[in-house]
Design an enzyme around this catalytic site. Structure first.
Site, PDB file in Angstrom:
ATOM      1  N   GLU A  67       0.848  -1.178   0.000  1.00  0.00           N
ATOM      2  CA  GLU A  67       0.000   0.000   0.000  1.00  0.00           C
ATOM      3  C   GLU A  67       0.896   1.246   0.000  1.00  0.00           C
ATOM      4  OE1 GLU A  67      -3.483  -0.330   2.224  1.00  0.00           O
ATOM      5  OE2 GLU A  67      -4.176   1.657   1.723  1.00  0.00           O
ATOM      6  N   GLU A 107      -2.346   0.405  13.305  1.00  0.00           N
ATOM      7  CA  GLU A 107      -3.475   0.872  12.494  1.00  0.00           C
ATOM      8  C   GLU A 107      -4.792   0.706  13.246  1.00  0.00           C
ATOM      9  OE1 GLU A 107      -3.932  -1.459   8.960  1.00  0.00           O
ATOM     10  OE2 GLU A 107      -5.045   0.127   7.945  1.00  0.00           O
TER      11      GLU A 107
END
Ligand code: BGC
Length: 978
Positions: A510, A783
């Site tokens: 990502e 996260e």
């Protein structure tokens, strides 16, 4: 005469002595220091010249502002004659101090103090694209041989369909240089060498931009590297973001921007005899491929030394069997000089432990029999490993795999990397004493598995951290070791994710420049480091990424396959970030550059949502991303952001001297606020007859956005803040907020008198909390609050990063709230400081910050019933200092009862409430102030075990057994308790 006020830290467009700018009107700025109270600047003068001696009295500078009286100035935008290309400019600032009345400081002779000067320089590169002569060159991709098939017994080597890295060289002869500059770029990544020496220390250059819009180049001073006689300019180029794997579209390697890497360079050498030599990339260059068989940011890098051509970058090398370079084109239109600090390798961490996993224990043995080793560096980071290998037989392999955590068997946990192979390979050719360090990749990791070496010692391996080398500007400390560690985690998250662009995470496939993540984290980031240049560059990426309709996107640089249309809170970053940078760095160009795009963004939302409730054109509406608990209604979040962005746009127009425009957006912002209230806010009275407020959805984030963005009528704010506190208390106290809400929680609670609750959230150790991950071994911010829990282990690997800075937005409140280092809402560039510590139950806290104006420090500590507060205010600034105390009469400054005078005035005494102590509020001028006051005794923090967290990388004594998975995340409690 002794003069204490002095300018320092001279910057050109927010960088010290930049080499190779192409800005026509750079900002020349300085900070101010002084050892004396009350020192302040009165006037400044800036001179710019292309010969240093022209800065002296009697010289002929190109630009001279003359003496300008402006006590607030900390910079001037160049407005002299057009800057020439490829020229060094010297500049000098002179600062006149205001007359001092403090008897303790030195006084100026004759009543007017002399100016104090400081000198610096900047150098231009090409001022126009048409000045470039070089051609883009590459290695014709067609004849590149594919990777040799692996030999018997070897584990198949996956090259992911990637091609070897081209090497390019050009020999030339000439006399040595008086001055030589190399201008260089790549579509892909480059590493340049001149006569065998690496040029510069930039990594992953030229950095990531949308290469269809803008390609950066860098300038290097190579004067010392050019020699008399034969010289060789050489480069290795790699796919990088240009033609490698980018983001989560694994099928798209080579399809985002281009198919194969290309190189562009101009070497300009001025000789002592007045002649010049210019070497440009063209078809006289020779190309080949070398030992780097593939290099990819996500997949990793493979060096096969059997393909190494020793001396290829040195004079005398026979390149007759190399091919002529392929010219791809001569397009220079998109070239721009880079404006940010390069990515650099800044820190090397030694292993914290090395665990040997015996062969035959299910271990992957890449070399037919050796044990593997798991190395724990004790810190999650972005970078790569530098490994010393005693020797490798021809064809023998060393394989280095990376991970953030270990699984329950003590092996690498790589599922959360998704398709990022994150594997580096070294293949030997019989040579001894090798040092292997990949050059065109980076990984997010704390652990590596190294196979193919019989023995591995601590001294054989280090983890090298890579990041955009933004100068560190902040420091935070406090008496609670866990909160200190939380701050460390936040800083490491920043370090790992500011890599050419602000990325969401450094490990999985990502690593994108998500706008909301950066927006919520910026206030923290800009305290930790001077990010002005870094964000100057990224704001261009945001601008480049805009949709045809003028909207901001969700990621920048824009990427095929990622939904473009900006979601609420994501797209709004295009407004919020320039505003915050303006306030932090006092550089209105952040606003003037962004204003047209801000207006287009507001116009677009308005056009599609004429009733002012933002529900159409919301992109993928990520809402309050990853919020646990009841979701906040999407329209509430969206409309709140619409109002906020509109108001900031109005403020930007005001700053830029556009009152008409400002009025237009202020009016719209007021209308959106009304629409928000009418639609989402209900007021009532409770049984006791007190007013109550409910915001649709009744979620924490709903109240947070409404309060933070000033959307409620005056009389509704108190009840709304009370409801917010109730919801937080009911939940634990705990947050039920996601990326957007988290960033607002502590500041809003604090603003409404509930710093105690913000402290309670900070102290919480169960999910969701900042300290839960820390208790389970986090060394960076996760996260998800619950990325790993003892009961359920890892969350679904499809989205579970252990190094994501978004929830680290609490870092801002550590500085501004806990330590109390802030600026007033109407201040820019820390002209008006707001010093307002929130001690909570802590014993001490301190923060230091290198602001745009100069050094600010705050330190408070409690002893018995007394609180001491030391504040340093830079010259020309003032501070509103809130001394926490319930007994105004107890306040002393430097040991004496404070008396209103020139440098200090009492502004107010604020009584205590049941959740906060009282304050005595003073206005002070620049200098150092030492307050003491009696402070109500409160319980101090219970001392906590530090959980085996490594405060410094520790070298282990030798191989150890594999730690358990929990230990891998929990910092190997049982093994490494200091
Ligand atoms: C990223 C986030 C980002 C989000 C958008 C995720 O995949 O990692 O940080 O903001 O997508 O909702």
């Amino acid at each position: 005469m002794l003069v204490s006020l002095r300018p320092y830290a001279l910057r050109c467009d927010h960088r010290a002595t930049p080499l190779g700018i192409d800005e026509a009107a750079p900002l020349l700025s300085w900070r101010l220091a002084s050892a004396h109270r009350g020192d302040a600047p009165l006037a400044y003068r800036v001179r710019v010249a292309d010969r240093a001696e022209d800065l002296d009295e009697g010289g002929q500078p190109l630009w001279d502002t003359g003496r300008i009286e402006d006590p607030d100035a900390i910079g001037a935008v160049y407005a002299g004659p057009a800057l020439k290309s490829r020229t060094r400019y010297h500049w000098r600032v002179a600062v006149w101090p205001a007359e001092r009345t403090d008897p303790t400081g030195p006084t100026a002779e004759g009543g007017s103090a002399a100016a104090v000067e400081a000198t610096s320089w900047f150098e231009t590169a090409f001022r126009g694209a048409d000045e470039w002569r070089a051609s883009w060159i590459g290695h014709d991709p067609r004849p590149i041989p594919v990777m040799d098939a692996p030999t018997e017994g070897e584990r198949a080597l996956d090259d992911h369909g990637l091609a070897p890295c081209p090497t390019l060289r050009r020999a030339f002869t000439g006399p040595a240089a008086l001055r030589a500059r190399l201008y260089v770029s790549a579509r892909g990544l480059y590493e340049v060498r001149l006569n065998g020496t690496r040029v510069g220390d930039a990594e992953l250059a030229p950095g990531w931009t949308d290469y269809t819009r803008r390609v950066q180049y860098q300038t290097y001073d190579v004067t010392e590297l050019v020699r008399d006689g034969e010289n060789v300019l050489a480069a290795t180029i790699a796919d990088g973001w240009w033609s490698g794997f980018v983001g989560f579209e694994p099928r798209r390697a080579g399809a985002h921007y281009g198919a194969f890497p290309q190189f562009l360079a101009e070497l300009h050498i001025d000789h002592a005899d007045g002649r010049t030599t210019t070497i440009v990339t063209d078809d006289t260059w020779r190309t080949h491929t070398g030992e780097i068989r593939h290099a990819d940011l996500l997949m990793g890098e493979c060096h096969d030394l059997r393909h190494a051509a020793d001396g290829w970058d040195l004079p005398g090398f026979d390149d007759t069997d190399w091919s002529p370079a392929l010219i791809t084109d001569t397009g220079h239109r998109l070239l721009v000089a880079s404006v940010d600090e390069p990515v650099r390798a800044t820190t090397a961490l030694r292993p914290r432990s090395i665990t040997r996993v015996p062969h035959g224990n299910g271990g992957v043995t890449a070399d037919g029999g050796h044990d593997t080793h798991i190395v724990d560096f004790g810190q999650n980071l972005a970078g790569r490993v530098r490994l010393r290998v005693a020797g490798l037989a021809p064809g023998a392999r060393v394989v280095v795999r990376h991970a953030e955590a270990l699984d329950e068997t003590g092996r690498l946990y790589t599922a959360n990397l998704r398709t990022a192979a994150a594997t580096d390979v070294l293949i030997g050719d019989g040579r001894e004493h090798l040092v292997f360090e990949p050059r065109f990749t980076y990984h997010g990791f704390r652990f590596v598995e190294i196979s193919g070496v019989p023995r591995l010692y601590d001294s054989d391996v280090v983890a090298v951290a890579l990041h955009s080398d933004t100068p560190w500007s902040g420091a935070f400390d406090c008496s609670d070791p866990e909160i200190r560690r939380l701050h460390d985690c936040v800083v490491w998250g920043q370090r790992s994710n500011f890599v050419s662009v602000p990325t969401d995470c450094p490990q999985r496939d990502e690593r994108l420049g998500w706008l909301a993540d950066a927006q919520v984290f910026l206030p923290t980031a800009a305290l930790n480091a001077d990010v002005a240049a870094f964000f100057t560059k990224w704001l261009r990426d945001i601008e480049d990424a805009r949709t045809p309709e003028g909207g901001f996107t969700n990621v920048a640089p824009r990427l095929i396959g990622v939904a473009d249309e900006g979601a609420p809170g994501w797209g709004d970053a295009g407004v919020i970030i320039p505003w915050h940078l303006y306030r932090t760095y006092d550089d209105p160009r952040f606003l003037s550059r962004a204003l047209p795009a801000m207006r287009a963004w507001i116009g677009l939302i308005h056009r599609h949502n004429p009733d002012l409730i933002w529900r159409r054109h919301v992109g993928p509406h990520f809402s309050d991303w990853l919020a646990p608990g009841v979701p906040t209604p999407r329209e509430v979040i969206a409309t709140a952001y619409f109002a906020h962005s509109t108001r900031l746009t109005a403020s930007a127009a005001e700053v830029l001297g556009l009152p008409e425009v400002a009025r237009e957006y202020h009016r719209l912002a007021a209308d959106i606020r009304t629409a928000f209230s009418e639609r989402f806010v209900t007021t009532d009275k409770n049984a006791e007859g007190d007013p109550t407020v409910r915001i649709a959805g009744d979620t924490q984030t709903g109240y947070l956005v409404a309060l933070a963005f000033g959307l409620l009528p005056e009389d509704a704010t108190g009840p709304a803040a009370q409801r917010l506190a109730e919801l937080i208390e009911k939940a634990g106290p705990a947050l039920q907020t996601g990326f957007l809400g988290v960033a607002l929680a502590a500041p809003v609670l604090d603003a409404y008198g509930r710093a105690d609750l913000a402290h309670a959230l900070l102290r919480r150790t169960d999910v969701p909390s900042w300290l839960f991950p820390l208790r389970h071994g986090a060394t960076t911010i996760w996260e998800r609050w619950d990325g790993w829990t003892p009961g359920t282990g890892f969350r679904a690997p499809s989205m579970n990063s252990f190094n994501h800075y978004a929830l680290g937005s609490i870092g801002e409140w550590l500085y501004r709230g806990v330590a109390g280092l802030d600026q007033s809402p109407d201040s820019t560039g820390y002209r008006k400081l707001l010093i307002r510590p929130r001690p909570g139950e802590l014993g001490h806290a301190s923060a230091g910050y290198e602001s745009a104006r100069g050094t600010v420090t705050v330190r408070w500590e409690r002893h018995d019933q007394t609180l001491g507060l030391r504040v340093q205010v830079p010259p020309g600034a003032s501070a509103e200092v809130h001394v926490p105390t319930d007994d105004h009469g107890s306040v002393r400054e430097s040991g004496a009862v404070p008396v209103d005078g020139e440098h200090l005035t009492l502004l107010a005494t604020i009584p205590a409430t049941d959740t906060a102590s009282g304050h005595s509020v003073y206005r002070v001028g620049s200098g150092v102030y030492r307050f003491t006051a009696s402070y109500p005794s409160r319980p101090t923090y219970p001392s906590r075990p530090t959980g085996g967290y490594p405060t410094a990388p520790v070298a282990s004594a030798g191989p150890r057994r594999a730690p358990s998975p929990a230990a891998s995340l929990a910092g190997s409690h049982e093994e490494d308790t200091p």
